[in-house]
Each structure stands twice: as structure tokens, then as C-alpha cells.
Write a protein that holds these residues in place. Structure first.
Motif, short mmCIF file in Angstrom:
data_model
loop_
_atom_site.label_atom_id
_atom_site.label_comp_id
_atom_site.label_asym_id
_atom_site.label_seq_id
_atom_site.Cartn_x
_atom_site.Cartn_y
_atom_site.Cartn_z
N THR A 194 0.84 -1.19 0.00
CA THR A 194 0.00 0.00 0.00
C THR A 194 0.88 1.24 0.00
O THR A 194 1.78 1.37 0.84
CB THR A 194 -0.92 0.01 1.24
OG1 THR A 194 -1.76 -1.15 1.21
CG2 THR A 194 -1.78 1.26 1.28
N TRP A 195 0.60 2.17 -0.92
CA TRP A 195 1.40 3.37 -1.11
C TRP A 195 0.57 4.61 -0.84
O TRP A 195 -0.62 4.65 -1.14
CB TRP A 195 1.96 3.41 -2.53
CG TRP A 195 2.73 2.17 -2.88
CD1 TRP A 195 2.22 0.97 -3.30
CD2 TRP A 195 4.15 1.98 -2.80
NE1 TRP A 195 3.22 0.06 -3.50
CE2 TRP A 195 4.42 0.65 -3.21
CE3 TRP A 195 5.21 2.81 -2.44
CZ2 TRP A 195 5.72 0.13 -3.26
CZ3 TRP A 195 6.50 2.30 -2.50
CH2 TRP A 195 6.74 0.98 -2.90
N CYS A 196 1.19 5.61 -0.28
CA CYS A 196 0.51 6.87 -0.01
C CYS A 196 0.09 7.51 -1.34
O CYS A 196 0.92 7.69 -2.22
CB CYS A 196 1.41 7.82 0.77
SG CYS A 196 0.65 9.44 1.07
N PRO A 197 -1.18 7.89 -1.49
CA PRO A 197 -1.62 8.48 -2.75
C PRO A 197 -1.10 9.90 -2.96
O PRO A 197 -1.17 10.43 -4.07
CB PRO A 197 -3.15 8.48 -2.63
CG PRO A 197 -3.42 8.49 -1.17
CD PRO A 197 -2.30 7.69 -0.55
N ALA A 198 -0.55 10.51 -1.90
CA ALA A 198 -0.05 11.88 -2.01
C ALA A 198 1.45 11.94 -2.26
O ALA A 198 1.92 12.59 -3.19
CB ALA A 198 -0.41 12.68 -0.76
N CYS A 199 2.25 11.21 -1.43
CA CYS A 199 3.71 11.32 -1.54
C CYS A 199 4.38 10.03 -1.99
O CYS A 199 5.61 9.98 -2.10
CB CYS A 199 4.30 11.79 -0.21
SG CYS A 199 4.28 10.53 1.10
N ASN A 200 3.60 8.97 -2.22
CA ASN A 200 4.09 7.67 -2.69
C ASN A 200 4.98 6.97 -1.67
O ASN A 200 5.78 6.10 -2.03
CB ASN A 200 4.83 7.79 -4.02
CG ASN A 200 4.75 6.51 -4.83
OD1 ASN A 200 3.73 5.82 -4.82
ND2 ASN A 200 5.82 6.17 -5.53
N ARG A 201 4.85 7.29 -0.42
CA ARG A 201 5.52 6.57 0.66
C ARG A 201 4.92 5.17 0.77
O ARG A 201 3.70 4.99 0.64
CB ARG A 201 5.32 7.33 1.97
CG ARG A 201 5.58 6.57 3.26
CD ARG A 201 7.02 6.54 3.58
NE ARG A 201 7.24 6.36 5.02
CZ ARG A 201 8.35 5.90 5.54
NH1 ARG A 201 9.37 5.56 4.74
NH2 ARG A 201 8.51 5.79 6.84
N LYS A 202 5.76 4.15 0.97
CA LYS A 202 5.22 2.81 1.21
C LYS A 202 4.63 2.78 2.62
O LYS A 202 5.36 2.84 3.61
CB LYS A 202 6.30 1.74 1.07
CG LYS A 202 5.75 0.31 1.25
CD LYS A 202 6.85 -0.73 1.27
CE LYS A 202 7.40 -0.98 -0.11
NZ LYS A 202 8.33 -2.14 -0.12
N LEU A 203 3.32 2.69 2.70
CA LEU A 203 2.64 2.74 4.00
C LEU A 203 2.52 1.37 4.65
O LEU A 203 2.72 1.22 5.84
CB LEU A 203 1.25 3.36 3.83
CG LEU A 203 1.24 4.79 3.29
CD1 LEU A 203 -0.20 5.29 3.17
CD2 LEU A 203 2.06 5.71 4.18
N ILE A 204 2.18 0.37 3.83
CA ILE A 204 2.10 -1.01 4.33
C ILE A 204 2.83 -1.89 3.33
O ILE A 204 2.37 -2.06 2.18
CB ILE A 204 0.65 -1.49 4.49
CG1 ILE A 204 -0.16 -0.53 5.37
CG2 ILE A 204 0.62 -2.89 5.10
CD1 ILE A 204 -1.64 -0.86 5.43
N GLY A 205 3.96 -2.44 3.73
CA GLY A 205 4.69 -3.36 2.87
C GLY A 205 4.16 -4.77 3.02
O GLY A 205 3.83 -5.20 4.12
N ARG A 206 4.05 -5.48 1.90
CA ARG A 206 3.56 -6.86 1.94
C ARG A 206 4.42 -7.74 1.06
O ARG A 206 4.84 -7.33 -0.03
CB ARG A 206 2.10 -6.95 1.47
CG ARG A 206 1.11 -6.21 2.35
CD ARG A 206 -0.33 -6.44 1.89
NE ARG A 206 -1.27 -5.71 2.73
CZ ARG A 206 -1.64 -4.45 2.51
NH1 ARG A 206 -1.16 -3.81 1.46
NH2 ARG A 206 -2.50 -3.86 3.31
N SER A 207 4.64 -8.95 1.52
CA SER A 207 5.27 -9.99 0.73
C SER A 207 4.38 -11.21 0.87
O SER A 207 4.36 -11.87 1.91
CB SER A 207 6.69 -10.29 1.24
OG SER A 207 7.28 -11.33 0.49
N GLY A 208 3.60 -11.48 -0.18
CA GLY A 208 2.55 -12.47 -0.03
C GLY A 208 1.53 -11.96 0.97
O GLY A 208 1.02 -10.86 0.84
#
Length: 369
Positions: free
Chosen positions: A307-321
């Protein structure tokens, strides 16, 4: 098909039906409006005409219970990382030729329903096993409406949330009662063409779209969408773009969209599996159209599942599988860099359930005599 039906402990009365002038009954639960003679079942298999009324024949019976990660539903913006107690019954009110759970949803054998539990036992099992929610999944909960509603009420009394994984093929008359018990829904938007719906699902697109607009704007249910991309059928750029533009215009850019990979199954075994690049292309189209949160699924793609921030493109929630690998939300569910709120239902920290899938026997949680 006409058969000899008898009332048993799993048969209950239903509300959404009418008697026709010719003596048949019409089930009004979904847009199919099945018309049944005595002893006949509807297209869903689990609703039938018994003694001149429409009954549900599978109340309290299930094809099995399992604890899953909530991301498997898929829901990426609803209590990430937490476990959900999942179950389904038998039958379905759609006829998808590509069904990935065909052994359950297409079943015409009640022997499929190997486990049984009353609503209170399900809620008790969720509490005891540490699940934050119960998901109605594997087949569509619309068809076991009465059972789903009673389970939802029992869960709410115990502080457990409920999730519908559904094609959203329900009548306008029944939808308010059905969704009143739900906290979140993943709606399977199977394509964006009437041709696809009619030819490959035996249903129609417009009722799904109408119900989606109502669901997003008239209820408090958290909604995410999933589209299984089938090579050569619904994976064209124009169709995906039109779908995304409709979502943005009619639902809003904050509604997450999941593009998932098809694997040959049921009556479409001659089709190839969906390449991961097709999923990534669909995600790019969605993001370029203005969808804030577009995901890939059923394939290895950590960036597309994060999940990426729609404003600054920061990775908000990283997922692997199904594993949470990063969490960059502040205590109010906002980006920890630019403070943009993330749409969804979040807590201070993610759950730690991971990718585990644990079968559960509900008999262990039933009250002792």
C-alpha cells in the motif's frame, strides 16, 4: 429439477419470495428471480420450494471452517495482518465457467457440507481463536442470507466483525438487510462488459454496478473490489480503463481495486494462466486513471501488493505475499511523512497472523450438554 424435499434441522423459512398466479413461487433474493414448482430448487441449489414457500435448506451447515489472513479475502485496508475465521456453504447464484472454488460453489451434493455450527458457536470460535472477524466466503453468502444474518448478529454481540466476499448479485429488496450485518465486503467485479457477464457467469452487469453505488454511498460497509483477469476475455486495456474510470466517477478513487491472476480451472481449463505482467499492466492503468490503491494478487509481486501513499508515494504497508513487512502509519492511520489519511479501517499496529491457514473444527467450540 423436482425432488422430494423434507423439513429437517437445516431448513428454515425465508422472506424474499412471492406466490405466482400459476402456483409456482418466485424467489426475490437476487436478480435471477427463480420460479419454482413444488420440490424444485433455485439456480443457487440451496433455496427451494417446499410446501409452497421458499426455504433455505443449508442453515447451519458448512463446507468447512478455516482461519485465514484477512488479506486473503482480499482486504488490504481492513485490519491488516489480522486473522479471520472463514467459511462457506454450497451452491452459488452465478454460473461462472472460470470458478476457482467450483468444488464448493458448484456443488449439488449436500455431503459437501461436512461441518455444522449454530451462529453462537461460530462467534465463540472466533473469540476463542483470536480472530478479529468472520468471513462469509468460498461461495457467495447472498444465497445463505438468513444464516449469514444470524451469524453476523451473534458476532456483533461478541465484538467480532463480519466480512462478505460476494459477487454482489442481490436484489434491491434484500440488500439493505443483508449488508446491515456486514462491516466489510470484497465485491467481485468480474468484468466491465455485459457480454462477459452473460456468457461466462450467466448473470448481468448492471445490477452489480447499481448495488455497488448503493453499497459505497448509502452504507458504512468498507468496500474493496476484485477482478480476476482472464487472458483474452476481460484483460484488454480499454475495458480495464473503462472500469477504473467508472469506479473513480461513481464510487470514488479511494476504493481499492485488486487485479488477480486466473488459473485454469472448472470449465475453462484450456485457457492459459494470467501472466504477472498483465496484472502489473492493469495496476498501472488503474493508477494512471486516478485510482488511489490498486493491487495485484495470486502472483508474486511485493510492490503490487503493498500500500502506497496516494499523495507522496511513501510505502505505507509493505507486503510480501500475506506477510506484513513494513508499517508506516501514524497513530491516526495517516502517512507518517505527509499526514495524508489512508482510507480504510486500521489500528495502531498491524496484526501478526502472517500467511498461516489453519483448519478449524467447530464441534470443539459447541456448548456441552
Amino acid at each position: 429439477m423436482t425432488e422430494t424435499l423434507a423439513r429437517d434441522a437445516f431448513t428454515v423459512a425465508t422472506r424474499y419470495w412471492d406466490t405466482l398466479a400459476d402456483g409456482r413461487v418466485q424467489c426475490d433474493l437476487c436478480p435471477r428471480l427463480c420460479k419454482m414448482k413444488p420440490g424444485q430448487r433455485g439456480a443457487c441449489f440451496v433455496r427451494a420450494n417446499l410446501d409452497g414457500e421458499v426455504v433455505l435448506t443449508t442453515y447451519g451447515r458448512s463446507s468447512g471452517y478455516c482461519i485465514d489472513p484477512i488479506e486473503k479475502k482480499p482486504l488490504n485496508h481492513f485490519l491488516p495482518g489480522t486473522p479471520v475465521l472463514s467459511f462457506g456453504t454450497a451452491g452459488c447464484n452465478l454460473a461462472c465457467k472460470f470458478c476457482q472454488n467450483w468444488d464448493i460453489s458448484k456443488s449439488r451434493e449436500l455431503d459437501t457440507l461436512m461441518d455444522r455450527a449454530d451462529p453462537e458457536t461460530i462467534a465463540r470460535a472466533a473469540v476463542t481463536t483470536g480472530c478479529r472477524a468472520v468471513a462469509f466466503t468460498y461461495n457467495d453468502p447472498v444465497i445463505f442470507h438468513e444464516y449469514a444474518q444470524d451469524v453476523a448478529r451473534a458476532c456483533r454481540e461478541q465484538g467480532i466483525r463480519t466480512v462478505a466476499v460476494t459477487a454482489n448479485y442481490i436484489s434491491e429488496a434484500a440488500r439493505a438487510e443483508f449488508y446491515a450485518g456486514m462491516d466489510a465486503a470484497n465485491v467481485d467485479l468480474k468484468a466491465f462488459s455485459e457480454r462477459f457477464y452473460h456468457r461466462l457467469t450467466g448473470a448481468h452487469l448492471q445490477p452489480v454496478l447499481d448495488n455497488l453505488e448503493w453499497l459505497v454511498h448509502e452504507t458504512g460497509v468498507w468496500v474493496e473490489l476484485t477482478t480476476l483477469l482472464i487472458p483474452g476475455e476481460n484483460d484488454g486495456d480499454d475495458e480495464i480503463r473503462q472500469m477504473c474510470e467508472w469506479v473513480i466517477e461513481r464510487l470514488g478513487p479511494q476504493v481499492p481495486m485488486h487485479f488477480t491472476a486466473f488459473h485454469p480451472d472448472f470449465r475453462m481449463t484450456e485457457y492459459p494462466p494470467t501472466p504477472v505482467e498483465t496484472l502489473r499492466r492493469a495496476r498501472r492503468i488503474a493508477r494512471n486513471a486516478g485510482v488511489h490503491h490498486a493491487y495485484t494478487g495470486n502472483a508474486w509481486d511485493p510492490d503490487g501488493q503493498s500500500t502506497w501513499c496516494p499523495a507522496c508515494n511513501r510505502k505505507l504497508i509493505g507486503r510480501s505475499g500475506y506477510e506484513i513487512t513494513a508499517w508506516n502509519l501514524d497513530g491516526e492511520g495517516r502517512c507518517d511523512v505527509c499526514a495524508t489519511p489512508l482510507a480504510g479501517v486500521f489500528e495502531l499496529a498491524p496484526g501478526q497472523w502472517g500467511a498461516r491457514r489453519v483448519p478449524v473444527r467447530l464441534a470443539e467450540f459447541a456448548p456441552h450438554p
